[in-house]
Design a protein around this motif. Structure first.
Motif, PDB file in Angstrom:
ATOM      1  N   ALA A  34       0.969  -1.316   0.036  1.00 46.72           N
ATOM      2  CA  ALA A  34      -0.101   0.070  -0.086  1.00 46.72           C
ATOM      3  C   ALA A  34       0.770   1.145   0.092  1.00 46.72           C
ATOM      4  CB  ALA A  34      -1.060  -0.080   1.130  1.00 46.72           C
ATOM      5  N   LEU A  35       1.960   1.353   0.615  1.00 44.16           N
ATOM      6  CA  LEU A  35       2.762   2.588   0.849  1.00 44.16           C
ATOM      7  C   LEU A  35       3.400   2.771  -0.572  1.00 44.16           C
ATOM      8  CD1 LEU A  35       3.983   4.667   2.534  1.00 44.16           C
ATOM      9  CD2 LEU A  35       5.943   2.842   3.111  1.00 44.16           C
ATOM     10  N   ILE A  36       4.284   1.863  -1.084  1.00 42.19           N
ATOM     11  CA  ILE A  36       4.846   1.925  -2.512  1.00 42.19           C
ATOM     12  C   ILE A  36       3.992   2.322  -3.502  1.00 42.19           C
ATOM     13  CG2 ILE A  36       6.358   0.960  -3.875  1.00 42.19           C
ATOM     14  CD1 ILE A  36       7.590  -0.662  -1.856  1.00 42.19           C
ATOM     15  N   GLU A  37       2.893   1.556  -3.702  1.00 39.15           N
ATOM     16  CA  GLU A  37       1.897   1.812  -4.573  1.00 39.15           C
ATOM     17  C   GLU A  37       1.288   3.272  -4.583  1.00 39.15           C
ATOM     18  OE1 GLU A  37      -0.330  -1.575  -5.243  1.00 39.15           O
ATOM     19  OE2 GLU A  37       1.186  -2.775  -5.644  1.00 39.15           O
ATOM     20  N   GLY A  38       1.047   3.724  -3.191  1.00 35.05           N
ATOM     21  CA  GLY A  38       0.125   4.919  -2.876  1.00 35.05           C
ATOM     22  C   GLY A  38       1.378   6.105  -3.093  1.00 35.05           C
ATOM     23  N   SER A 110       6.353  -4.318  -5.907  1.00 38.47           N
ATOM     24  CA  SER A 110       5.641  -2.962  -6.117  1.00 38.47           C
ATOM     25  C   SER A 110       6.537  -1.929  -6.590  1.00 38.47           C
ATOM     26  CB  SER A 110       5.124  -2.585  -4.551  1.00 38.47           C
ATOM     27  OG  SER A 110       4.332  -3.361  -4.047  1.00 38.47           O
ATOM     28  N   ALA A 111       7.842  -2.046  -6.475  1.00 39.64           N
ATOM     29  CA  ALA A 111       8.577  -0.857  -6.983  1.00 39.64           C
ATOM     30  C   ALA A 111       8.638  -1.212  -8.523  1.00 39.64           C
ATOM     31  CB  ALA A 111       9.952  -1.005  -6.504  1.00 39.64           C
ATOM     32  N   LYS A 112       8.695  -2.323  -9.041  1.00 31.41           N
ATOM     33  CA  LYS A 112       8.671  -2.644 -10.529  1.00 31.41           C
ATOM     34  C   LYS A 112       7.285  -2.200 -10.985  1.00 31.41           C
ATOM     35  CE  LYS A 112      11.808  -6.441 -10.190  1.00 31.41           C
ATOM     36  NZ  LYS A 112      11.869  -8.134 -10.515  1.00 31.41           N
ATOM     37  N   GLU A 113       6.215  -2.246 -10.262  1.00 29.32           N
ATOM     38  CA  GLU A 113       5.096  -2.016 -10.594  1.00 29.32           C
ATOM     39  C   GLU A 113       4.960  -0.439 -10.857  1.00 29.32           C
ATOM     40  OE1 GLU A 113       0.975  -2.740 -11.748  1.00 29.32           O
ATOM     41  OE2 GLU A 113       2.315  -4.309 -11.309  1.00 29.32           O
ATOM     42  N   CYS A 114       5.658   0.155  -9.911  1.00 27.42           N
ATOM     43  CA  CYS A 114       5.495   1.731 -10.077  1.00 27.42           C
ATOM     44  C   CYS A 114       6.588   2.348 -11.071  1.00 27.42           C
ATOM     45  CB  CYS A 114       5.409   2.362  -8.531  1.00 27.42           C
ATOM     46  SG  CYS A 114       4.281   1.966  -7.655  1.00 27.42           S
ATOM     47  N   GLY A 115       7.729   1.611 -11.512  1.00 27.94           N
ATOM     48  CA  GLY A 115       8.693   1.882 -12.320  1.00 27.94           C
ATOM     49  C   GLY A 115       9.733   2.633 -11.430  1.00 27.94           C
ATOM     50  N   ALA A 116       9.768   2.394 -10.159  1.00 28.99           N
ATOM     51  CA  ALA A 116      10.760   2.882  -9.052  1.00 28.99           C
ATOM     52  C   ALA A 116      12.025   1.994  -9.365  1.00 28.99           C
ATOM     53  CB  ALA A 116      10.338   2.757  -7.796  1.00 28.99           C
ATOM     54  N   GLU A 117      13.284   2.834  -8.864  1.00 29.83           N
ATOM     55  CA  GLU A 117      14.530   1.784  -9.106  1.00 29.83           C
ATOM     56  C   GLU A 117      14.643   1.236  -7.891  1.00 29.83           C
ATOM     57  OE1 GLU A 117      19.336   3.179  -9.686  1.00 29.83           O
ATOM     58  OE2 GLU A 117      17.785   4.588 -10.286  1.00 29.83           O
ATOM     59  N   ILE A 118      15.342  -0.170  -7.870  1.00 31.68           N
ATOM     60  CA  ILE A 118      15.326  -0.729  -6.769  1.00 31.68           C
ATOM     61  C   ILE A 118      16.692  -0.875  -6.547  1.00 31.68           C
ATOM     62  CG2 ILE A 118      15.281  -3.256  -5.792  1.00 31.68           C
ATOM     63  CD1 ILE A 118      13.131  -3.595  -8.328  1.00 31.68           C
ATOM     64  N   VAL A 119      17.143  -0.548  -4.920  1.00 36.99           N
ATOM     65  CA  VAL A 119      18.560  -0.598  -4.594  1.00 36.99           C
ATOM     66  C   VAL A 119      18.463  -1.791  -3.340  1.00 36.99           C
ATOM     67  CG1 VAL A 119      20.366   0.451  -2.934  1.00 36.99           C
ATOM     68  CG2 VAL A 119      18.930   1.777  -4.964  1.00 36.99           C
ATOM     69  N   LEU A 120      19.199  -2.732  -3.597  1.00 37.06           N
ATOM     70  CA  LEU A 120      19.566  -3.649  -2.536  1.00 37.06           C
ATOM     71  C   LEU A 120      20.558  -3.083  -1.677  1.00 37.06           C
ATOM     72  CD1 LEU A 120      19.774  -7.052  -4.767  1.00 37.06           C
ATOM     73  CD2 LEU A 120      17.946  -6.164  -3.458  1.00 37.06           C
ATOM     74  N   ALA A 121      19.971  -2.553  -0.309  1.00 33.12           N
ATOM     75  CA  ALA A 121      20.927  -1.633   0.393  1.00 33.12           C
ATOM     76  C   ALA A 121      21.548  -2.272   1.391  1.00 33.12           C
ATOM     77  CB  ALA A 121      19.663  -0.798   1.060  1.00 33.12           C
ATOM     78  N   ASP A 122      21.532  -3.591   1.608  1.00 28.01           N
ATOM     79  CA  ASP A 122      22.123  -4.207   2.904  1.00 28.01           C
ATOM     80  C   ASP A 122      23.439  -4.755   2.616  1.00 28.01           C
ATOM     81  OD1 ASP A 122      22.376  -5.226   5.463  1.00 28.01           O
ATOM     82  OD2 ASP A 122      20.916  -6.754   5.335  1.00 28.01           O
TER      83      ASP A 122
END
Length: 389
Positions: A34-38, A110-122
């Motif tokens: 809900a947060l990412i898609e919103g 959800s990031a892919k759905e919104c077209g957001a860049e993904i960072v594997l941060a750990d």
């Protein structure tokens, strides 16, 4: 009213939104989605490294596992701890009908759905494990090992309400404070350093709006670290073994041999007593450890034979040899890895499964050899002083 698990921070022109999750919580999955898609952020940071991401996604990961290579590289203890800890998280996940790490995968989807860049941060999990191992005292390691083993027989279920309440910052602060008192070295490398690493990755992520999907335990620390500077090179480095440790590691066996030699010059009978007693304890301790792992007779014999050599060498371990011998006769197959979730429901299954049985062979042989060596060495010192005083 916005969920208390969500924290919004403004850093210059960048808006950072932290969402604290429980790794086996269905509510966390829904909240992340809900947060990412919103929000439709520019970037989504996920508390995963490349290795753990592939592990979650790869259904046949066990087919690529080379257990012999793991033993040769001295990583049997790491693998054993990882299997047990993963199993504990899996039991919770099954209790709530959800895949472990599903909220992280949901964040990626959800990031892919919104077209957001993904960072594997750990930070890479192997770096974290190595820093924990090098940074912990011997007693912390033993205490952690016992805690891990006892988690196998802990069949107490946790309610979903209790699980969600664990995301409360006050409860987390208390839990981490307690962990810090019991396992100072572990908390430093497992929690505090990763807070720094994650914070750096999050604040340097591209875009003006960044959502970070994190285990709730990291949120309090990251909130503080976002406003500080981090030395990423230091956080990613695996500390080398200290020179003092190497010197001590070689000095002790040299000193023991010297004490026995000096005893022989004055009283050969006492010298033979020192030697026989040390050999007996070291070899029997190593063999007993292999026996407790219910190893193959030749694996037990191997543990006995190599014990004196490995006890005098800081770079060899009796368990490596007995483990490799056991792997030759009873090498785990893919189905053994696949049976781990069922077999780890009991201590009996721990010894029944070829994977954990092999790892126990390495660990228990090493522990038995070390225990025999310590008692035998104390006897050498005692006989030496008795002879000369």
């Amino acid at each position: 009213m916005e969920s208390e698990n969500i924290t919004r921070i403004t850093l210059g022109e960048k808006e950072i939104i932290l969402v604290g999750t429980a790794h086996v919580s269905p509510a966390s999955v829904a909240e992340v989605k809900a947060l990412i898609e919103g929000e439709k952020p520019d970037t989504v940071c996920i508390e995963l490294d490349k290795g753990r991401y592939e592990s979650i996604n790869k259904k046949d990961q066990w087919k690529d596992m080379d257990i012999v290579k793991v033993i040769k590289e001295g990583k049997a203890g790491f693998l054993f701890a990882n299997i047990i800890l993963s199993n504990y998280q899996r039991k919770l996940a099954e209790q709530f009908g959800i895949r472990s790490g599903q909220e992280m995968l949901q964040g990626i989807a959800s990031a892919k759905e919104c077209g957001a860049e993904i960072v594997l941060a750990d930070r890479d999990i192997q770096v974290t494990f190595n820093r924990i191992w090098r940074g912990c005292s011997f007693f912390e390691k033993m205490k952690l090992l016992m805690t891990i083993i006892f988690s196998i027989v802990d069949d107490e279920e946790i309610s979903e309400e209790e699980l969600e309440s664990l995301k409360s910052e006050d409860m987390l602060s208390a839990a981490l404070a307690e962990m810090g008192n019991a396992y100072k070295g572990i908390k430093t490398h497992l929690v505090d350093e990763r807070d720094q690493y994650l914070a750096n990755k999050i604040k340097n992520a591209p875009g003006k709006k960044v959502v970070a999907v994190l285990g709730a335990a990291h949120v309090p620390g990251i909130k503080k670290e976002l406003f500080k500077e981090q030395d990423m090179a230091a956080l990613e480095a695996v500390p080398p073994k200290s020179k003092a440790g190497k010197i001590i590691g070689w000095s002790i066996p040299v000193l023991l041999v010297l004490l026995v030699a000096l005893t022989f010059t004055v009283n050969p009978g006492s010298g033979w007593e020192q030697t026989r007693f040390w050999l007996l304890l070291t070899m029997c301790g190593s063999g007993l450890g292999a026996l407790l792992a219910f190893g193959h007779p030749l694996s037990i014999l191997t543990a006995v034979v190599v014990a004196p050599i490995s006890a005098l060498s800081p770079v060899l371990a009796a368990g490596w040899f007995s483990g490799l011998c056991e792997a030759h006769f009873k090498k785990p197959k893919v189905e053994d890895f696949e049976a781990l979730p069922k077999d780890l429901l009991s201590l009996k299954g721990l010894w029944h499964n070829k994977v954990t049985k092999l790892l126990l062979m390495v660990i228990l042989t090493n522990v038995g050899c070390a225990a025999g060596n310590i008692v035998g060495s104390l006897n050498i010192i005692g006989v030496f002083f008795k002879t000369f005083l």
